[in-house]
Design a protein around this motif. Structure first.
Motif, PDB file in Angstrom:
ATOM      1  N   ALA A  98       1.435   5.579   2.492  1.00 41.07           N
ATOM      2  CA  ALA A  98       0.899   6.623   1.351  1.00 41.07           C
ATOM      3  C   ALA A  98       1.100   8.137   1.795  1.00 41.07           C
ATOM      4  O   ALA A  98       1.374   8.089   0.631  1.00 41.07           O
TER       5      ALA A  98
ATOM      6  N   VAL B 204      -6.597   0.501  -0.696  1.00 35.65           N
ATOM      7  CA  VAL B 204      -6.373   1.731  -1.753  1.00 35.65           C
ATOM      8  C   VAL B 204      -7.088   2.390  -2.753  1.00 35.65           C
ATOM      9  O   VAL B 204      -7.526   1.601  -3.479  1.00 35.65           O
TER      10      VAL B 204
ATOM     11  N   VAL C  43      -7.220   5.385  -5.579  1.00 38.34           N
ATOM     12  CA  VAL C  43      -6.271   6.174  -6.344  1.00 38.34           C
ATOM     13  C   VAL C  43      -6.798   6.562  -7.224  1.00 38.34           C
ATOM     14  O   VAL C  43      -7.629   6.338  -8.392  1.00 38.34           O
TER      15      VAL C  43
ATOM     16  N   SER D 144       4.552   1.286  -6.535  1.00 39.27           N
ATOM     17  CA  SER D 144       3.537   1.597  -4.648  1.00 39.27           C
ATOM     18  C   SER D 144       4.439   1.035  -3.989  1.00 39.27           C
ATOM     19  O   SER D 144       4.427  -0.590  -3.256  1.00 39.27           O
TER      20      SER D 144
ATOM     21  N   VAL E 124      -7.097   3.890   2.433  1.00 37.06           N
ATOM     22  CA  VAL E 124      -6.218   4.870   1.541  1.00 37.06           C
ATOM     23  C   VAL E 124      -6.745   5.572   0.329  1.00 37.06           C
ATOM     24  O   VAL E 124      -7.044   4.965  -0.549  1.00 37.06           O
ATOM     25  N   ARG E 125      -7.621   7.273   0.371  1.00 41.54           N
ATOM     26  CA  ARG E 125      -7.458   7.565  -1.144  1.00 41.54           C
ATOM     27  C   ARG E 125      -6.233   8.443  -1.132  1.00 41.54           C
ATOM     28  O   ARG E 125      -5.880   9.552  -0.142  1.00 41.54           O
ATOM     29  N   MET E 126      -5.875   7.926  -2.534  1.00 40.89           N
ATOM     30  CA  MET E 126      -5.469   8.668  -3.071  1.00 40.89           C
ATOM     31  C   MET E 126      -5.702   9.621  -3.774  1.00 40.89           C
ATOM     32  O   MET E 126      -5.965   8.964  -5.161  1.00 40.89           O
TER      33      MET E 126
ATOM     34  N   ASP F 261       3.462   7.118  -0.703  1.00 40.18           N
ATOM     35  CA  ASP F 261       3.135   7.123  -2.370  1.00 40.18           C
ATOM     36  C   ASP F 261       2.717   8.915  -2.759  1.00 40.18           C
ATOM     37  O   ASP F 261       2.340   8.637  -4.041  1.00 40.18           O
ATOM     38  N   GLU F 262       2.508   9.099  -2.336  1.00 43.08           N
ATOM     39  CA  GLU F 262       1.890  10.690  -2.174  1.00 43.08           C
ATOM     40  C   GLU F 262       3.706  11.028  -3.157  1.00 43.08           C
ATOM     41  O   GLU F 262       3.180  11.338  -4.410  1.00 43.08           O
TER      42      GLU F 262
ATOM     43  N   SER G  75      -3.128  11.994  -0.153  1.00 40.58           N
ATOM     44  CA  SER G  75      -3.924  11.105   0.613  1.00 40.58           C
ATOM     45  C   SER G  75      -4.707  11.339   2.057  1.00 40.58           C
ATOM     46  O   SER G  75      -4.427  11.922   2.839  1.00 40.58           O
ATOM     47  N   THR G  76      -5.792  10.353   2.141  1.00 41.84           N
ATOM     48  CA  THR G  76      -6.570  10.216   3.173  1.00 41.84           C
ATOM     49  C   THR G  76      -6.782   9.056   4.133  1.00 41.84           C
ATOM     50  O   THR G  76      -6.806   8.227   2.965  1.00 41.84           O
TER      51      THR G  76
ATOM     52  N   SER H 152      -4.311  12.096  -6.760  1.00 44.15           N
ATOM     53  CA  SER H 152      -3.525  13.418  -7.696  1.00 44.15           C
ATOM     54  C   SER H 152      -4.218  13.871  -8.294  1.00 44.15           C
ATOM     55  O   SER H 152      -4.855  14.053  -9.718  1.00 44.15           O
TER      56      SER H 152
END
Length: 720
Positions: free
Chosen positions: A172, A135, A137, A153, A209-211, A175-176, A195-196, A213
């Motif tokens: 994901a 992950v 973020v 999370s 997983v790229r979050m 978490d968004e 997220s992607t 914000s």
């Protein structure tokens, strides 16, 4: 009209399915044999002839001929047997799920495994499918939200493992929403999180997983409105709601302001005030919000009467004695809480509550009079307790206590205690009246009989004592404490006669008027971490042993506690005492001053410091090389001084305490400050909900003949 295009993979899958999937009939009739396709010539011949004149009338329907059925075509393929349907009655009925099963909640979507089980020749593959992910973020670090995000999370809770990609995607999405909630709690109401999920490296099966914000603009208060009734003073609501125009609309700030208002209104005469549901209207054009809070103030009230009900431990009169307010005073919930704490401190209830009751009566000052209802549920009045300790020179000491806390209501306790130790034995009976005549005052009448057998003296002592005191308790720690009383003591003791150069037994009659005053700013009775304490003892006494002698025993002590950090406290103690008006050898040995031991100068045995005699050893064994023909025995003195410093380091429920102690006992009436002896050591602490368990090990510095090599102390509570 909308068209739906399928991806090549899906189209191929559908084509293969239609070409290869068998078709089963659900009819109970035999399946018809496959028929050959009708030839074109035969199809044309079967069609009715039509007129070429489009204006001709229609032919009668009766003239139409039903086309003849085509001759059967022989099936050139081998006959396929029709499926045989078993008699439905022979099929056993399938049990339906019960209502409890149907009522069970569905499992969360994030935990649903869409992968079918893998079948092998031996059965299902016991191996589980698992993928790994990491992950990353961004966007929360500037708002200092990374720590909260990681704690809550779903992706972090999964510890980088999942059964399939769908589970990772569900986490994901959750978490968004979490990231958005956290940003909104700080006033960023336009926040967004996306997220992607991608493989890294490509085709490796490991996911990243790229979050990302984006908080957007922060909203602030454009107006603060409180909809409530009139108050005294008029600005009470706005004063106690610490929100102002321009403040950011943070959840913690807003909730804390409302909690402050709910707390302060009952403290200033409004016991029935209620805080309603806030409303914040956001303006997306200038990133502001209009805050509105409804408040039901209720009547301004004053104290009236007290009543009580339930399983009573004592009556209303004693409850009124515990109250620190008078009828007619403006209502203050802190006084109500204080009364409840005083009731709890009696230790006579399993449950107790104090509730304000509306009366509708107007008081002389125009406020509404409020009665207090005390609901009692008396608890078990009897208690059995025990405590134990060990100290070098003092040996093992165990004390058991039986208490009936309300044998003579209200709060008249009878206490019996027994002491069993290697060097002390005794028994006693005590009558104690708590809150005697006034709040926090205790009257105590005591009868004791003890035998003490220490290196300094052996004594058989009987004591009658009465005392009135104002004391601290673990629930109710007081800043100022005191006691005064009277003691009548008869004791038979062995004492070393320097004229005869031997020990003799003497009987003393002693009358004392002990006085004590204490001032305490520390934050805890058993485990203080800050503040200081001052103690002063004075006891005018008269002793009869052959002749009457009058003297005074005095002692002053100061302790301080200085926090260096959350885990380290430096503690220090200084004590000095003196006895005036009598020679040491005319004092009963049990009334002299001694030093050494767990509550004094550690590293030395109990009462080991100070002047000593050299006496014949009654246990001398000439055949034992380690046996000495003489022993050293302390004789005590008329003055002493003691000093101690500790570094109390705590980690969790455990602690380490290195310490250095110093002290000495003198023949003179005033301590000299010279010839100090030092002891050093280290201790361990185990912290419980009732105080620390203490184990200290120490040794004398510059040890002298006859002194202990290692001293061990075990007890409850800090050394000071």
């Amino acid at each position: 009209m909308a068209s739906v295009s399928l991806s090549p993979a899906i189209a191929a899958a559908q084509s293969n399915a239609s070409a290869s999937a068998p078709v089963q009939s659900t009819s109970s009739e035999p399946a018809p044999s496959p028929q050959a396709i009708v030839p074109d010539a035969e199809f044309e011949q079967a069609l009715p002839s039509l007129s070429d004149d489009p204006n001709a009338p229609l032919e009668p329907i009766e003239d139409f001929e039903t086309p003849a059925a085509p001759p059967p075509v022989t099936n050139t393929r081998p006959d396929v047997p029709a499926p045989q349907i078993t008699d439905p009655a022979a099929i056993p009925p399938q049990p339906l799920p019960d209502e409890a099963t149907l009522a069970e909640p569905l499992p969360p979507l994030a935990t649903f495994d869409i992968n079918p089980p893998v079948e092998t020749a031996e059965g299902p593959d016991p191996r589980t499918v698992e993928i790994r992910y990491t992950v990353a973020v961004t966007g929360l670090e500037e708002l200092e939200l990374n720590g909260q995000f990681e704690e809550l999370s779903a992706l972090e809770e999964g510890d980088g493992k999942a059964a399939n990609a769908a589970m990772v995607a569900a986490r994901a999405r959750e978490d968004e929403q979490l990231a958005v909630r956290l940003m909104r709690s700080l006033g960023y109401y336009d926040a967004a999180a996306v997220s992607t999920i991608e493989q890294n490296p490509a085709n490796s099966g490991n996911l990243v997983v790229r979050m990302n914000s984006t908080p957007g603009e922060r909203y602030s208060l454009a107006s603060v409105t409180i909809n409530g009734g009139p108050t005294v003073p008029p600005e009470l609501l706005t004063r106690e709601l610490p929100l102002k125009v321009g403040d950011s609309i943070e959840a913690v700030r807003v909730q804390g302001a409302e909690a402050n208002l709910a707390l302060k209104l009952p403290q200033q005469g409004y016991p029935f005030a209620e805080i309603g549901q806030r409303d914040i209207l956001l303006d997306e054009r200038d990133f502001t919000g209009d805050y509105t809070l409804p408040v039901t103030v209720g009547p301004r009230a004053s104290f009236a009467t007290i009543s009580t009900e339930g399983d009573l431990a004592f009556d209303r009169d004693h409850v009124e004695l515990l109250a620190r307010f008078e009828p007619g005073e403006l209502y203050d919930v802190r006084m109500v809480d204080d009364l409840r704490d005083a009731l709890i401190a009696t230790n006579l209830f399993s449950t107790v509550s104090v509730e304000p009751q509306r009366t509708g009566r107007a008081g002389p000052d125009g406020t509404e009079q409020v009665d207090l209802l005390v609901r009692q549920n008396a608890g078990p009045p009897r208690t059995l307790a025990a405590e134990a300790g060990y100290g070098t020179g003092q040996g093992i000491r165990v004390e058991g206590t039986w208490t009936h806390r309300n044998l003579f209501p209200p709060e008249g306790a009878l206490i019996g205690n027994v002491i069993a130790g290697t060097q002390e034995q005794g028994a006693g009976l005590t009558f104690r009246r708590s809150n005697a005549g006034r709040r926090d005052r205790t009257f105590q009448l005591q009868a004791l009989a003890n035998r003490s057998n220490y290196d300094a003296f052996e004594a058989f002592t009987g004591t009658l004592a009465a005392r009135i005191s104002y004391d601290s308790t673990p629930i109710w720690q007081k800043r100022f404490t005191y006691y005064y009383g009277v003691e009548l003591i008869g004791t038979n003791e062995d004492v070393f006669d320097f004229d005869l150069n031997e020990r003799v037994r003497r009987t003393y009659g002693i009358a004392a008027l002990p006085l004590f005053a204490g001032f305490d700013t520390s934050d805890d009775l058993l485990n203080p971490t800050r503040g200081f304490r001052l103690k002063l003892n004075l006891s005018p006494e008269g002793s009869i042993q052959g002749a009457s002698r009058f003297y005074a025993r005095t002692m002053v002590e100061a302790t301080g506690y200085f926090p260096v950090s959350d885990s380290l406290v430096i503690a220090g103690r200084a004590r000095a005492g003196g006895i005036f008006g009598i020679d040491r050898d005319d004092l009963a040995p049990s009334r002299r001053y001694y030093a050494g031991g767990g509550g004094s100068v550690r590293g030395f045995g109990f009462q080991e410091l100070g002047p000593r005699t050299i006496e014949a050893n009654p246990d001398f064994d000439p055949e034992d090389e380690d046996s000495s023909p003489t022993i050293f025995r302390p004789v005590g003195g008329r003055s002493l001084n003691e000093f101690a410093i500790e570094a109390r380091y705590r980690f969790g429920n455990f602690g380490i305490v290195p310490f250095l102690d110093a002290g000495q006992v003198y023949d003179s009436s005033l301590p000299k400050g010279s010839d100090l002896r030092f002891g050093a050591g280290i201790g361990g602490r185990f912290y419980t909900n009732f105080g620390p368990m203490r184990v200290d090990v120490a040794t004398p510095i510059n040890r002298q003949e006859g002194e202990s090599l290692i001293a061990l102390y075990i007890s409850i509570g800090q050394a000071f």
